[in-house]
Scaffold this motif. Structure first.
Motif, PDB file in Angstrom:
ATOM      1  N   ARG A 164       0.816  -1.217   0.000  1.00 42.76           N
ATOM      2  CA  ARG A 164       0.000   0.000   0.000  1.00 42.76           C
ATOM      3  C   ARG A 164       0.855   1.276   0.000  1.00 42.76           C
ATOM      4  N   PHE A 165       1.974   1.223  -0.696  1.00 46.37           N
ATOM      5  CA  PHE A 165       2.758   2.432  -0.932  1.00 46.37           C
ATOM      6  C   PHE A 165       2.189   3.173  -2.135  1.00 46.37           C
ATOM      7  N   ARG A 166       2.346   4.477  -2.132  1.00 48.49           N
ATOM      8  CA  ARG A 166       2.022   5.297  -3.291  1.00 48.49           C
ATOM      9  C   ARG A 166       3.308   5.464  -4.088  1.00 48.49           C
ATOM     10  N   TYR A 184       0.544   8.442   5.469  1.00 49.51           N
ATOM     11  CA  TYR A 184      -0.141   9.727   5.634  1.00 49.51           C
ATOM     12  C   TYR A 184      -1.217   9.658   6.717  1.00 49.51           C
ATOM     13  N   LEU A 185      -1.688   8.445   7.004  1.00 52.82           N
ATOM     14  CA  LEU A 185      -2.699   8.322   8.057  1.00 52.82           C
ATOM     15  C   LEU A 185      -2.145   8.687   9.426  1.00 52.82           C
ATOM     16  N   ARG A 477       5.413   6.949   9.198  1.00 56.11           N
ATOM     17  CA  ARG A 477       5.605   7.549   7.878  1.00 56.11           C
ATOM     18  C   ARG A 477       6.850   6.929   7.247  1.00 56.11           C
ATOM     19  N   GLU A 478       6.693   6.338   6.037  1.00 52.56           N
ATOM     20  CA  GLU A 478       7.802   5.643   5.392  1.00 52.56           C
ATOM     21  C   GLU A 478       7.950   6.130   3.963  1.00 52.56           C
ATOM     22  N   LEU A 500      13.443   5.449   4.411  1.00 51.72           N
ATOM     23  CA  LEU A 500      13.487   6.473   5.463  1.00 51.72           C
ATOM     24  C   LEU A 500      12.173   6.398   6.223  1.00 51.72           C
ATOM     25  N   THR A 501      12.267   6.240   7.540  1.00 45.96           N
ATOM     26  CA  THR A 501      11.074   6.072   8.381  1.00 45.96           C
ATOM     27  C   THR A 501      11.059   7.166   9.428  1.00 45.96           C
TER      28      THR A 501
END
Length: 540
Positions: A164-166, A184-185, A477-478, A500-501
């Motif tokens: 579920r990455f954009r 983003y959630l 956030r990743e 990057l997290t």
């Protein structure tokens, strides 16, 4: 011989004009607005609001009990006036509490609304391009895979979309690259949390402004209507008028109390009938944790006790029957209760009559003193003391309906004329021939009528606040970047990966798991890609 004049010094530039008073005021207001709408200011104001509510829980409040406030003035005559000038007996309606409340509203609105607009723009913005030196990121790796660059990025994109990455593909200066982002959630949860906090404060404020509640003791067979004139005690918001009360009447038909073997209360239930004042009521049963629920209104059972019934016969034969008055429990274990019955108007007599009594639901004489040994009305008895004289009900001074005015007794305006311990059916005859008969006991229920228009609003805000808090704590956030470059002499493709997290703790384990999955997917895709390529015949 010629002489030259020395060069003139350059003219000094004119000093800059000072800003106008309007610009200075605008700049000052802008700086203060930025400070007020900062998140740290909102946190400080929230802490101050909680701190300001502490005196409201430690000191008696006029909105809850004026009698307790009067008693505090009696006990602390020097300190109480000082506290009163500071509004400490009206904390939640004081100017300083309202100021903190309003500043918190303004701070939250000014802090959250711009962040919400910025977050809405970020949702429509694609992930940023891959950095030039991806290996400098803390979680990065470089792989050599036997597939073309485009096919390698296809495999990476497929794996990231499953998670579920954009994903966005670009053509970089060093080859095709990929940028992916999710989480983003987490920021959405942060915004939902603060917006829900604002909605919660608005709901609480609305409930205080437009809400009201009243308490009353209702004996079996009696009832009340929703009116401030009928309640024993009530509190209402500043925007509530007596005409705004819901038209509802409640009649108590029967009260039932059940006890355990150790005489602790097991359950309280009240059979009531409710409806509009001119309509036939509908029956229902309510309990301590099962109130009557209507549109925005609640009727709670908050306690119970006993109401002894007396019959008074005066010398001329006039009989006052079914005189029932609630006695307030003085011992919660045995429900031993105290109260008073006042008869200010007796035909043919100049003196007024009053009865002060002690009720024992299960009475027992110990050394000539009546005590109660059981909260159930197994053997009710009452110790009564009769007084005649002037009660002082028309003096203009307030007095409790559950006790006599002690000052009238001290001044000799009320004189004791008889006393006795009575069981059901027994009587006390006074010197003037007045007969007082203990007819029996009925149970009463302490009912509370509550109207809070912000209940559903507060409930929804609390649920949303909890959901936003969980999103803040559990999500992260990743960002993932990938670049595919030809392998040169080594052949194949050099695939550079970096992640990057932000938030959620250590990301090394997640990055390692992602790299392992990608490497496995690329290894699986390599034979399939090789098998799909056409066979080239050897050259001569």
């Amino acid at each position: 011989m010629t002489t030259t004049a020395p060069p003139r010094a350059a003219a000094a530039p004119p000093p800059p004009r000072p800003p106008s008073a309007g610009r200075r005021l605008g700049g000052l207001l802008l700086r203060w607005w930025r400070r007020l709408t900062a998140m740290r200011t909102a946190i400080v104001l929230l802490f101050l609001l909680a701190l300001a509510a502490v005196p409201g829980s430690l000191l008696p409040q006029r909105s809850l009990s004026q009698n307790n406030v009067n008693q505090y003035f009696t006990d602390h005559p020097d300190l109480a006036p000082v506290l009163d000038r500071l509004y400490l007996f009206d904390v939640f309606s004081s100017p300083w509490f309202a100021a903190v409340y309003l500043l918190l509203f303004v701070s939250l609105i000014g802090c959250v609304v711009p962040r919400a607009a910025e977050h809405a723009r970020a949702l429509r913005t694609p992930p940023p391009p891959a950095p030039r030196n991806m290996l400098r990121l803390p979680d990065s790796a470089e792989l050599t895979v036997p597939v073309p660059p485009a096919a390698a990025l296809d495999v990476v994109e497929e794996e990231l979309r499953v998670r579920r990455f954009r994903v966005v593909r670009r053509d970089g200066g060093r080859g095709p690259e990929l940028s992916a982002e999710k989480g983003y959630l987490k920021e959405t949860g942060n915004l939902v949390f603060h917006l829900s906090l604002l909605a919660l404060l608005l709901g609480l404020a609305g409930g205080k402004l437009w809400g009201y509640e009243g308490s009353i003791l209702v004996t079996e067979g009696q009832g009340f209507c929703n009116s401030f004139q009928q309640y024993d005690t009530y509190s209402a918001g500043p925007l509530v008028d007596s005409g705004d009360l819901s038209p509802l009447c409640v009649d108590l038909e029967q009260f039932t109390a059940e006890y355990e073997e150790n005489l602790t209360a097991a359950s309280f239930t009240a059979d009531i009938r409710y409806g509009a004042p001119s309509a036939e009521g509908r029956p229902t049963t309510i309990g301590v944790n099962d109130p009557l629920r209507l549109d925005g209104d609640r009727v709670y059972v908050t306690g119970h006790g006993f109401s002894p019934t007396f019959t008074v016969t005066v010398p001329d034969g006039t009989t006052f029957s079914d005189l029932t008055v609630p006695f307030l429990p003085s011992d919660p274990q045995t429900l031993a209760s105290q109260g008073a019955l006042k008869l200010p108007d007796i035909p043919g007599q100049d003196e007024q009559l009053a009865i002060e009594g002690f009720l024992a639901p299960t009475g027992l004489l110990q050394g000539g003193v009546l005590t109660s040994v059981d909260p159930r009305p197994l053997a009710p008895q009452v110790a009564v003391v009769a007084y005649q004289g002037y009660l002082g009900l028309d003096s203009g001074l307030p007095q409790s309906v559950y006790s006599l005015d002690g000052s009238q007794i001290e001044r000799g305006r009320l004189s004791e004329v008889g006393s006795a311990n009575l069981s059901v059916g027994e009587s006390l005859e006074l010197p003037d021939g007045t007969r007082i008969t203990f007819s029996g006991v009925k149970e009463f229920a302490a009912l509370q009528y509550s109207h809070d228009p912000g209940q559903l609003w507060v409930l929804a805000a609390a649920i949303a606040l909890l959901a936003g808090l969980l999103g803040m704590l559990l999500l992260r956030r990743e960002r993932v970047f990938a670049r595919a470059e030809p392998g040169g002499e080594r052949g194949g493709t050099v695939l550079t990966l970096a992640s990057l997290t932000r938030g959620g703790g250590e990301s090394g384990g997640r990055s390692t798991a992602l790299l392992d999955d990608l490497q496995g997917a690329l290894t699986t895709a390599a034979p399939a890609r090789t098998a799909s390529e056409p066979e080239v015949p050897p050259r001569d």
